[in-house]
Design a protein around this motif. Structure first.
Motif, PDB file in Angstrom:
ATOM      1  N   ASN A  24       0.806  -1.222   0.000  1.00  0.00           N
ATOM      2  CA  ASN A  24       0.000   0.000   0.000  1.00  0.00           C
ATOM      3  C   ASN A  24       0.842   1.276   0.000  1.00  0.00           C
ATOM      4  O   ASN A  24       0.302   2.372  -0.170  1.00  0.00           O
ATOM      5  N   LEU A  27       2.068   1.076  -4.319  1.00  0.00           N
ATOM      6  CA  LEU A  27       1.128   1.404  -5.411  1.00  0.00           C
ATOM      7  C   LEU A  27       0.991   2.911  -5.637  1.00  0.00           C
ATOM      8  O   LEU A  27       1.174   3.389  -6.759  1.00  0.00           O
ATOM      9  N   GLU A 123     -19.203  -1.002  -0.122  1.00  0.00           N
ATOM     10  CA  GLU A 123     -19.223   0.192  -0.963  1.00  0.00           C
ATOM     11  C   GLU A 123     -17.936   0.984  -0.699  1.00  0.00           C
ATOM     12  O   GLU A 123     -17.556   1.169   0.448  1.00  0.00           O
ATOM     13  N   LEU A 128     -14.460  11.676  -1.296  1.00  0.00           N
ATOM     14  CA  LEU A 128     -13.452  12.492  -0.598  1.00  0.00           C
ATOM     15  C   LEU A 128     -12.311  12.883  -1.547  1.00  0.00           C
ATOM     16  O   LEU A 128     -11.793  14.000  -1.484  1.00  0.00           O
ATOM     17  N   PRO A 166     -10.580   9.472   7.731  1.00  0.00           N
ATOM     18  CA  PRO A 166      -9.984  10.037   6.513  1.00  0.00           C
ATOM     19  C   PRO A 166      -9.728   8.925   5.497  1.00  0.00           C
ATOM     20  O   PRO A 166      -9.634   7.769   5.870  1.00  0.00           O
ATOM     21  N   SER A 167      -9.624   9.305   4.234  1.00  0.00           N
ATOM     22  CA  SER A 167      -9.348   8.292   3.212  1.00  0.00           C
ATOM     23  C   SER A 167      -7.836   8.211   2.958  1.00  0.00           C
ATOM     24  O   SER A 167      -7.173   9.236   2.758  1.00  0.00           O
ATOM     25  N   THR A 169      -6.060   6.496   0.334  1.00  0.00           N
ATOM     26  CA  THR A 169      -5.661   6.828  -1.041  1.00  0.00           C
ATOM     27  C   THR A 169      -6.210   8.196  -1.457  1.00  0.00           C
ATOM     28  O   THR A 169      -5.651   8.839  -2.347  1.00  0.00           O
ATOM     29  N   GLU A 193      -1.574   7.200   8.096  1.00  0.00           N
ATOM     30  CA  GLU A 193      -0.963   5.882   7.887  1.00  0.00           C
ATOM     31  C   GLU A 193       0.520   6.037   7.510  1.00  0.00           C
ATOM     32  O   GLU A 193       0.897   6.974   6.794  1.00  0.00           O
ATOM     33  N   THR A 309      -7.819  -2.370   9.757  1.00  0.00           N
ATOM     34  CA  THR A 309      -8.854  -3.219   9.159  1.00  0.00           C
ATOM     35  C   THR A 309      -8.226  -4.361   8.364  1.00  0.00           C
ATOM     36  O   THR A 309      -8.786  -5.454   8.284  1.00  0.00           O
ATOM     37  N   ILE A 332     -14.088   0.585   9.755  1.00  0.00           N
ATOM     38  CA  ILE A 332     -13.631   1.166   8.481  1.00  0.00           C
ATOM     39  C   ILE A 332     -14.509   0.663   7.332  1.00  0.00           C
ATOM     40  O   ILE A 332     -14.998   1.456   6.532  1.00  0.00           O
ATOM     41  N   ARG A 336     -16.984  -5.668   5.792  1.00  0.00           N
ATOM     42  CA  ARG A 336     -15.820  -6.503   5.494  1.00  0.00           C
ATOM     43  C   ARG A 336     -15.882  -7.832   6.264  1.00  0.00           C
ATOM     44  O   ARG A 336     -14.980  -8.168   7.042  1.00  0.00           O
ATOM     45  N   ARG A 376      -6.814 -10.252   2.385  1.00  0.00           N
ATOM     46  CA  ARG A 376      -6.518 -10.483   3.816  1.00  0.00           C
ATOM     47  C   ARG A 376      -7.321 -11.659   4.340  1.00  0.00           C
ATOM     48  O   ARG A 376      -6.844 -12.443   5.159  1.00  0.00           O
TER      49      ARG A 376
HETATM   50  N1  EPU Z   1     -14.370   6.428   1.979  1.00  0.00           N
HETATM   51  C1  EPU Z   1     -15.364   7.340   1.687  1.00  0.00           C
HETATM   52  N2  EPU Z   1     -15.160   8.220   0.667  1.00  0.00           N
HETATM   53  C2  EPU Z   1     -14.006   8.221  -0.064  1.00  0.00           C
HETATM   54  C3  EPU Z   1     -13.010   7.300   0.240  1.00  0.00           C
HETATM   55  C4  EPU Z   1     -13.218   6.411   1.269  1.00  0.00           C
HETATM   56  O1  EPU Z   1     -16.403   7.354   2.336  1.00  0.00           O
HETATM   57  O2  EPU Z   1     -13.897   9.045  -0.970  1.00  0.00           O
HETATM   58  C5  EPU Z   1     -14.569   5.478   3.072  1.00  0.00           C
HETATM   59  C6  EPU Z   1     -14.438   4.029   2.618  1.00  0.00           C
HETATM   60  O3  EPU Z   1     -15.654   3.525   2.093  1.00  0.00           O
HETATM   61  C7  EPU Z   1     -14.020   3.352   3.900  1.00  0.00           C
HETATM   62  C8  EPU Z   1     -13.134   4.393   4.579  1.00  0.00           C
HETATM   63  O4  EPU Z   1     -13.508   5.649   4.003  1.00  0.00           O
HETATM   64  O5  EPU Z   1     -15.149   3.141   4.709  1.00  0.00           O
HETATM   65  C9  EPU Z   1     -11.642   4.189   4.398  1.00  0.00           C
HETATM   66  O6  EPU Z   1     -11.339   4.032   3.022  1.00  0.00           O
HETATM   67  P1  EPU Z   1      -9.964   4.501   2.385  1.00  0.00           P
HETATM   68  O7  EPU Z   1     -10.231   5.446   1.281  1.00  0.00           O
HETATM   69  O8  EPU Z   1      -9.046   4.953   3.471  1.00  0.00           O
HETATM   70  O9  EPU Z   1      -9.426   3.158   1.754  1.00  0.00           O
HETATM   71  P2  EPU Z   1      -8.498   3.062   0.493  1.00  0.00           P
HETATM   72  O10 EPU Z   1      -7.608   4.212   0.462  1.00  0.00           O
HETATM   73  O11 EPU Z   1      -9.337   2.757  -0.705  1.00  0.00           O
HETATM   74  C10 EPU Z   1      -6.516   1.794   1.635  1.00  0.00           C
HETATM   75  C11 EPU Z   1      -5.823   0.477   1.447  1.00  0.00           C
HETATM   76  C12 EPU Z   1      -6.734  -0.652   1.893  1.00  0.00           C
HETATM   77  C13 EPU Z   1      -7.075  -0.425   3.357  1.00  0.00           C
HETATM   78  C14 EPU Z   1      -7.717   0.967   3.540  1.00  0.00           C
HETATM   79  C15 EPU Z   1      -8.016   1.310   4.988  1.00  0.00           C
HETATM   80  C16 EPU Z   1      -4.387   0.940  -0.435  1.00  0.00           C
HETATM   81  C17 EPU Z   1      -4.030   0.696  -1.835  1.00  0.00           C
HETATM   82  N3  EPU Z   1      -5.473   0.325   0.047  1.00  0.00           N
HETATM   83  O12 EPU Z   1      -7.687   1.740   0.807  1.00  0.00           O
HETATM   84  O13 EPU Z   1      -5.978  -1.848   1.766  1.00  0.00           O
HETATM   85  O14 EPU Z   1      -7.961  -1.407   3.807  1.00  0.00           O
HETATM   86  O15 EPU Z   1      -6.847   1.967   3.007  1.00  0.00           O
HETATM   87  O16 EPU Z   1      -6.871   1.268   5.756  1.00  0.00           O
HETATM   88  O17 EPU Z   1      -3.688   1.658   0.263  1.00  0.00           O
HETATM   89  C18 EPU Z   1      -5.644  -4.168   1.562  1.00  0.00           C
HETATM   90  O18 EPU Z   1      -4.430  -3.935   1.468  1.00  0.00           O
HETATM   91  O19 EPU Z   1      -6.108  -5.315   1.733  1.00  0.00           O
HETATM   92  C19 EPU Z   1      -6.576  -3.041   1.489  1.00  0.00           C
HETATM   93  C20 EPU Z   1      -7.860  -3.208   1.217  1.00  0.00           C
END
Ligand code: EPU
Length: 437
Positions: A24, A27, A123, A128, A166-167, A169, A193, A309, A332, A336, A376
């Motif tokens: 993570n 990427l 979902e 964000l 917070p998100s 990515t 993170e 998570t 989160i 899941r 996972r």
């Molecule tokens: N969310 C929103 N709006 C957004 C973006 C996210 O509501 O615009 C919500 C999501 O639905 C979720 C929460 O915010 O409920 C957290 O999502 P986040 O955007 O932080 O997740 P991500 O950036 O898409 C990364 C990791 C995931 C990891 C999550 C949480 C990467 C490439 N992926 O995803 O990794 O679970 O953060 O820590 O960095 C994994 O490696 O198995 C994996 C899924």
């Protein structure tokens, strides 16, 4: 042809294992290479299917990408800076490909990236990301399933807090979008993170001026240009946590090398509650030992530095064999829990209500065929198989290949009886009838 793992349970894992680089972190960093002309070199990159896919996406965006000519080394040469469209066929395979949005917009002034759909974690919106990009002065529209961002960011104030925190990515995208230009950007409720702190450090090594990486406030002073870099990626804390869970579930003794104990406070805390002996040998080495049946405890997943998570399902596996019961609360990704029915196939006692599971440990799991539902969860299923009596077959291991480098080889070296076997999927009934007609 598909592959599955065949695991024979009952072996105690012992010995040393080295953690790979963080998926993570890798990427978004590969995507960030788009921000500068020239040759960016990333080191300690894990050889994973997700990393290879990101390589293909970068090639479609005008880069020459060389993967693993030396172990752990990815070389990205930005040659043609004209393409701004990330193709749907590739992007739809992996959510993290959305990370090209910010770098493309900052460097090329425009980005068309397919809007990710839902996935097995539930979902996963991108509101964000969009809100952040708009707050720094770019226009965002949606057309035929694509997010289209136009206009170089000018800087501004961004608040990235969502209902689920917070998100991660999203922070990466806004940070990358904001690094070029003359504006100043302040991001509040940024993800803290370690992967985001590492991305900020990489961008700074390219000439960016980002302050506060790894904290909830990022201040970014735009610069006119960035240069290519040579940068080494942090160890994968989730892989490390998975080996800790492997030691616990097999009552083993594993020395985990090339890891970062400093980013695992929440895991240390849970291990202490569960009677898993986790000791810091030095700055890069941990020892995880568990001689007796672990005690059950409650788990709540939270943004960093809370319990991740991504370790929910591997630690749920441990709870399935622990003494007593524990409550798992997913804050989160409330959905899941696709793995729960699969874990039950091995005899797990899990009651699920909305975003909460009550897991009561059983004395002995029993081997069965079951499928990975995400990467996972797939790793957690392999751990269940290591503790179960008899043979477990873990199907759909393409999920595991996305995030664990040489998983079965590393487990075998620790004493697990596990092999990777190719198989032909059973034909669906209608296919059989059609073929017979
Ligand atoms: N969310 C929103 N709006 C957004 C973006 C996210 O509501 O615009 C919500 C999501 O639905 C979720 C929460 O915010 O409920 C957290 O999502 P986040 O955007 O932080 O997740 P991500 O950036 O898409 C990364 C990791 C995931 C990891 C999550 C949480 C990467 C490439 N992926 O995803 O990794 O679970 O953060 O820590 O960095 C994994 O490696 O198995 C994996 C899924």
């Amino acid at each position: 042809m598909l592959s599955k793992y065949v695991v024979l349970g009952g072996q105690r894992l012992a010995g040393a294992v080295a953690v790979s680089g963080s998926k993570n972190a890798a990427l978004p960093m590969m995507a960030a290479a788009l921000l500068a002309r020239g040759t960016t070199i990333l080191r300690n990159v894990p050889d994973l299917s997700d990393v290879r896919l990101m390589g293909e996406i970068l090639e479609s965006l005008g880069c020459r990408v060389s993967l693993f000519r030396e172990p752990g080394v990815v070389v990205i040469d930005v040659i043609d800076e004209a393409p701004v469209v990330a193709p749907y066929e590739l992007v739809s395979e992996m959510r993290a490909s959305f990370c090209v949005l910010g770098p493309l917009l900052a460097r090329r002034g425009e980005a068309h990236v397919s809007q990710p759909g839902g996935c097995t974690l539930g979902e996963r919106p991108v509101d964000l990301h969009v809100k952040g990009i708009q707050a720094i002065g770019s226009e965002v529209s949606f057309h035929r399933g694509n997010v289209i961002a136009k206009g170089r960011p000018r800087g501004g104030r961004v608040y990235l807090g969502g209902a689920m925190g917070p998100s991660v990515t999203g922070t990466a995208n806004v940070m990358c979008a904001a690094v070029l230009g003359s504006g100043v950007t302040i991001i509040d409720q940024a993800a803290c993170e370690p992967e985001i702190a590492n991305l900020a450090a990489m961008l700074n090594s390219m000439g960016a001026r980002i302050y506060g990486g790894g904290t909830s406030r990022l201040v970014i002073n735009g610069v006119n240009e960035l240069h290519a870099t040579d940068f080494s990626i942090i160890p994968d804390r989730i892989e490390c946590g998975t080996f800790i869970a492997a030691a616990a579930i097999t009552r083993g003794d594993i020395t985990i090398e090339r890891c970062d104990p400093d980013v695992l406070s929440a895991v240390f805390d849970k291990c202490a509650e569960m009677g898993i002996e986790l000791t810091r040998v030095d700055d890069r080495t941990l020892r995880a030992r568990c001689e007796r049946r672990p005690r059950a405890t409650d788990l709540v997943t939270l943004p960093y530095p809370g319990f991740p998570t991504d370790l929910q399902s591997p630690f749920m596996s441990v709870l399935c064999t622990a003494e007593g019961y524990g409550v798992v609360e997913e804050k989160i990704y409330p959905e899941r829990y696709m793995h729960v029915p699969e874990y039950r196939r091995l005899g797990a006692d899990i009651r699920k209500q909305y975003a909460t599971c009550i897991v009561t440990g059983v004395e002995q799991l029993s081997g069965a065929p079951a499928a990975s539902t995400d990467l996972r969860a797939g790793a957690g299923l392999v751990l269940m198989g290591l503790a179960a009596q008899g043979e477990t077959q873990v199907l759909k291991i393409e999920h595991i290949d996305r995030g664990y480098e040489r998983f079965h080889e590393k487990l075998s070296a620790l004493g697990a009886t596990i092999k990777r076997v190719d198989y032909r999927p059973a034909r669906r009934e209608e296919d059989k009838r059609r073929l017979a007609a």
